[in-house]
Design a protein around this motif. Sequence first.
Motif: not given
Length: 251
Positions: A1-9
Amino acid sequence: MENAYGKVWLIGAGPGDLELLTLKAARVLESADVLVVDALVDPAVARFAPKARVVTTGKRAGCRSAPQDFIQRLMRRYARQGKTVARVKGGDPLMFGRAGEEIAYLTANGIAVEVVNGVTSALAAAASLTVSLTHRDFGVGGVTFVTAHRQDHSAPDWATLAAAGTTLAIYMGLNRVDEVADGLLAALPAATPAAVVACASTSAERKLVTTLGALAADCRAAKMPAPALILVGDALGAAVGTALPAERAVA
């Protein structure tokens, strides 16, 4: 299952002039929830991120600053809250911007990372001097980007770098200008053109055009401020308004 983390740019803000931000950088900043901003970035960059919380994590040579580990953990914490994090760095994040460490850390913690390139200070300095760093009339076959400030405080092999025949773009070298010049003089003539551009592209920009033999003394006499980029090589002989090595100019 894909985690619900955000993202870093990891976003390159360029050398200082906000007009050098890319369209992509502006678009990503607009969607950011958190800005983690380095000291050399114009604070006005926050206007491109109207909904973001701004966290300053200045890193200036010789000054107290946030430890790298703290910055990485900070980004991880916000990303794990599902937020979009914009890590805004001066210049280009992949050029002496510790991006490698941050990418490895975040990836190991399951957080997605993308990079938005920025204009690195060597190119901004060249533009300010109106010179091509790879001018074919001078037989220049490339550019070598090098830092004078290694993590272990050791010096690069200046003689080997000089012997390569490329234009040298030296980052973080102003505080070690005597060491840099002495090392390069082991392989290059004292008459080799050189230049220093401080605070490139900003209202505080200053330029010094000189020769390698006079580089250290001229930097001191002109009281060149940091951050500054040192350029050395025959291509610098084409700097507008100068006739190197016969004369030197400070602007």
